[in-house]
Scaffold this motif. Structure first.
Motif, PDB file in Angstrom:
ATOM      1  N   ASP A  99       0.856  -1.187   0.000  1.00  0.00           N
ATOM      2  CA  ASP A  99       0.000   0.000   0.000  1.00  0.00           C
ATOM      3  C   ASP A  99       0.894   1.240   0.000  1.00  0.00           C
ATOM      4  N   VAL A 100       1.069   1.841  -1.177  1.00  0.00           N
ATOM      5  CA  VAL A 100       1.997   2.959  -1.310  1.00  0.00           C
ATOM      6  C   VAL A 100       1.536   4.152  -0.465  1.00  0.00           C
ATOM      7  N   ALA A 101       0.227   4.354  -0.381  1.00  0.00           N
ATOM      8  CA  ALA A 101      -0.290   5.460   0.435  1.00  0.00           C
ATOM      9  C   ALA A 101       0.052   5.248   1.914  1.00  0.00           C
ATOM     10  N   LEU A 102       0.022   4.005   2.373  1.00  0.00           N
ATOM     11  CA  LEU A 102       0.402   3.703   3.751  1.00  0.00           C
ATOM     12  C   LEU A 102       1.873   4.016   3.982  1.00  0.00           C
ATOM     13  N   THR A 103       2.720   3.634   3.031  1.00  0.00           N
ATOM     14  CA  THR A 103       4.150   3.935   3.158  1.00  0.00           C
ATOM     15  C   THR A 103       4.366   5.431   3.317  1.00  0.00           C
ATOM     16  N   ARG A 104       3.661   6.213   2.523  1.00  0.00           N
ATOM     17  CA  ARG A 104       3.808   7.667   2.651  1.00  0.00           C
ATOM     18  C   ARG A 104       3.363   8.130   4.038  1.00  0.00           C
ATOM     19  N   ASP A 122      16.883  13.145   7.495  1.00  0.00           N
ATOM     20  CA  ASP A 122      16.775  11.728   7.828  1.00  0.00           C
ATOM     21  C   ASP A 122      17.580  10.938   6.807  1.00  0.00           C
ATOM     22  N   LEU A 123      18.557  10.196   7.287  1.00  0.00           N
ATOM     23  CA  LEU A 123      19.375   9.371   6.394  1.00  0.00           C
ATOM     24  C   LEU A 123      18.575   8.119   6.031  1.00  0.00           C
ATOM     25  N   ALA A 124      17.497   8.343   5.327  1.00  0.00           N
ATOM     26  CA  ALA A 124      16.522   7.340   4.925  1.00  0.00           C
ATOM     27  C   ALA A 124      15.694   7.961   3.793  1.00  0.00           C
ATOM     28  N   PRO A 125      15.006   7.167   3.021  1.00  0.00           N
ATOM     29  CA  PRO A 125      14.818   5.727   3.138  1.00  0.00           C
ATOM     30  C   PRO A 125      15.937   4.924   2.473  1.00  0.00           C
ATOM     31  N   THR A 126      16.046   3.667   2.897  1.00  0.00           N
ATOM     32  CA  THR A 126      16.867   2.710   2.161  1.00  0.00           C
ATOM     33  C   THR A 126      16.079   2.287   0.932  1.00  0.00           C
ATOM     34  N   HIS A 153       7.470   2.540  -3.629  1.00  0.00           N
ATOM     35  CA  HIS A 153       7.474   2.796  -2.189  1.00  0.00           C
ATOM     36  C   HIS A 153       8.565   3.791  -1.801  1.00  0.00           C
ATOM     37  N   SER A 154       9.683   3.767  -2.499  1.00  0.00           N
ATOM     38  CA  SER A 154      10.764   4.713  -2.207  1.00  0.00           C
ATOM     39  C   SER A 154      10.317   6.141  -2.469  1.00  0.00           C
ATOM     40  N   ALA A 155       9.652   6.354  -3.597  1.00  0.00           N
ATOM     41  CA  ALA A 155       9.158   7.695  -3.917  1.00  0.00           C
ATOM     42  C   ALA A 155       8.133   8.154  -2.888  1.00  0.00           C
ATOM     43  N   ALA A 156       7.268   7.235  -2.436  1.00  0.00           N
ATOM     44  CA  ALA A 156       6.267   7.580  -1.431  1.00  0.00           C
ATOM     45  C   ALA A 156       6.924   7.944  -0.106  1.00  0.00           C
ATOM     46  N   PRO A 204      14.716   2.593  -8.383  1.00  0.00           N
ATOM     47  CA  PRO A 204      14.282   3.356  -7.202  1.00  0.00           C
ATOM     48  C   PRO A 204      14.969   4.714  -7.077  1.00  0.00           C
ATOM     49  N   PHE A 205      16.219   4.810  -7.508  1.00  0.00           N
ATOM     50  CA  PHE A 205      16.905   6.094  -7.440  1.00  0.00           C
ATOM     51  C   PHE A 205      16.305   7.073  -8.444  1.00  0.00           C
ATOM     52  N   ALA A 206      15.958   6.588  -9.630  1.00  0.00           N
ATOM     53  CA  ALA A 206      15.270   7.444 -10.591  1.00  0.00           C
ATOM     54  C   ALA A 206      13.959   7.943 -10.002  1.00  0.00           C
ATOM     55  N   ALA A 207      13.259   7.072  -9.281  1.00  0.00           N
ATOM     56  CA  ALA A 207      11.967   7.442  -8.694  1.00  0.00           C
ATOM     57  C   ALA A 207      12.119   8.494  -7.600  1.00  0.00           C
ATOM     58  N   VAL A 208      13.118   8.347  -6.736  1.00  0.00           N
ATOM     59  CA  VAL A 208      13.268   9.325  -5.650  1.00  0.00           C
ATOM     60  C   VAL A 208      13.778  10.655  -6.172  1.00  0.00           C
TER      61      VAL A 208
END
Length: 484
Positions: A99-104, A122-126, A153-156, A204-208
């Protein structure tokens, strides 16, 4: 002869230091006034919320725009809740829920807590894609093994954190998920073509980056196709050609701790590592956790010396310090969106992540056996397991390789056994102990580490929590009907 004051200040502007204890020593505050970019806080710096708020206020006395960073990933890597375990599930649980909305919302809740305490980065997310089941350092810190799921999920997570005014630092570029060694102890190698990284590790890096992540952290990993014999942290091909030119990142590049063996051994010490990282394109240098005034001065002196002997170009260091200052300015100007949910959200999320294979029946007053598992340096010694959540249930803690199955059966008597562990398939003696018990006794297994494919024969149920946070432990106890 002392260092040129202007060059020393320039060098300090690229450094994230640290200090011991709950109260910032005078030198840690004085260095901020002299140009130090900021400090990273660790568990030893955190006692309680009131103390931590006083700490960040004291650091701002040194300089109003100080960067105050922390590794608060939720799940298994927590600094705020290092004494009890995090009230939030980590990335593996959130990825399993899907649930991407939950992750956010979870990351908004984490960010809101950090912002309230005065922490700015914050040195996150991984955002590593954990494609190696045997990965000793990422595991449950990852949203999963599928690049597209991890990317979403990373972008969220980045959006959630930064909505609270806390800068996110996505890590570890160009991807630590395929490693089978820990860069805290050695230099891992990911020997694949760059095209494999683009398909597997880099989405994921492109997404963030698209989500506006203010910072990206480097990985102390060797990718021969890009980095040659050294780590990505020292590679312009990785930090400039790939991250900035190909993927368009314009924020701050922060190094993983330079005291880690993956960097310090490769460079010949923390000071030389700082110089090589700056030359490669890094902007903010995490010195590490074990830092004192002398080490900060040594690193600054090494940078100044490198400016004089040609190892570093002044324009490159000015660029790095400028990006650090830009990050600090963002954290001061960021708009904070009111958030809700808090820790109740974390416990509810952890319940959704629990997966049960088999049948949970007849678990009346079982013997709960927690199998000892060492923690990684990233995790630290944070409490985990079902113990804090059990009601009227006996628990024992054992070392698998030193435990006689017959002795446990005798202790259990006619009660069923619940075996609790982390990365059980890798635990010395773990699979053998579980198999021997399950052959002659009712056994349920609770796996609180990365969910590998291994499943022991003969167990009644196999419960996966996707992490070992306080929230994960409570969720498991509730699923077993053992919670108080």
């Amino acid at each position: 002869m002392g260092l040129d004051p202007g060059l020393r200040r320039l060098a300090l502007g690229t450094l994230l230091a640290a200090y011991p204890g709950p109260v910032p020593p005078d030198w840690a505050v004085d260095l901020l006034a002299e140009g130090l970019a900021g400090h990273t806080l660790f568990g030893t710096n955190v006692h309680d919320p009131a103390q931590l708020a006083a700490t960040t206020a004291a650091l701002r006395e040194g300089r109003a725009d100080v960067l105050i960073a922390i590794d608060e990933e939720g799940g298994d890597v927590t600094r705020l809740a290092h004494a009890t375990g995090s009230p939030y599930p980590g990335n593996a649980a959130l990825g399993a829920i899907g649930d991407v909305a939950l992750t956010r919302r979870v990351y908004e809740a984490i960010g809101a807590e950090l912002a309230e305490l005065g922490i700015t980065v914050d040195l996150a997310p991984t955002v590593d894609v954990n494609t190696a089941d045997e990965n000793p350092v990422i595991g449950t810190r990852s949203f999963g093994a599928d690049p597209l799921r991890v990317a979403a999920h990373s972008a969220a997570a980045v959006a959630g954190l930064q909505a609270t005014g806390v800068a996110a630092c996505a890590k570890h570029f160009p991807g630590h998920g395929a490693t089978v060694t820990d860069s805290h102890h050695e230099l891992p190698t990911v020997d694949v073509p760059v095209d494999v990284l683009r398909r597997r590790d880099l989405p994921p890096f492109a997404a963030v980056i698209a989500a506006g992540a203010q910072a990206v952290m480097t990985a102390h990993i060797r990718v021969p196709a890009l980095t040659g014999a050294g780590p990505a942290t020292f590679s312009r091909e990785v930090l400039v050609d790939l991250l900035r030119t190909e993927y368009g990142f314009t924020g701050a590049v922060i190094t993983d701790a330079l005291e880690m063996k993956g960097a310090s051994i490769a460079a010949g010490g923390v000071g030389p590592a700082a110089v090589r990282a700056l030359a490669a394109g890094a902007d903010l240098l995490c010195i590490g956790a074990k830092v004192d005034a002398e080490l900060v001065e040594q690193v600054a002196a090494e940078i100044v010396e490198a400016l004089g002997d040609g190892r570093l170009d002044r324009a490159r260091v000015e660029q790095a310090a400028g990006r650090a200052a830009t990050l600090a300015a963002w954290t001061r100007a960021a708009t904070r969106v009111p958030t809700g949910g808090g820790t109740d959200l974390g416990y509810a999320a952890a319940r959704r992540a629990v997966k049960i294979d088999g049948v949970l029946t007849d678990l009346v007053r079982p013997l709960v056996v927690q199998l000892h598992a060492a923690s990684t340096i990233a995790e630290g010694r944070v409490p985990w397991g079902l113990g804090p959540h059990l009601a009227d249930t006996e628990e024992v803690r054992v070392v698998a390789a030193e435990t006689d199955p017959a002795a446990l059966r005798h202790l259990a008597g006619d009660r069923p056994i619940v075996l609790v562990g982390r990365r059980l398939h890798q635990l010395p003696g773990g699979p053998e102990l579980i198999t021997a018990l399950a052959a002659v006794h009712p056994v349920t297994v609770v796996e609180m580490g990365w969910p590998a494919q291994w499943r022991p024969a003969g167990v009644r149920a196999f419960v996966t929590t996707y992490g070992a946070s306080h929230a994960n432990g409570r969720a498991a106890a509730e699923a077993l009907g053992l919670a108080g």
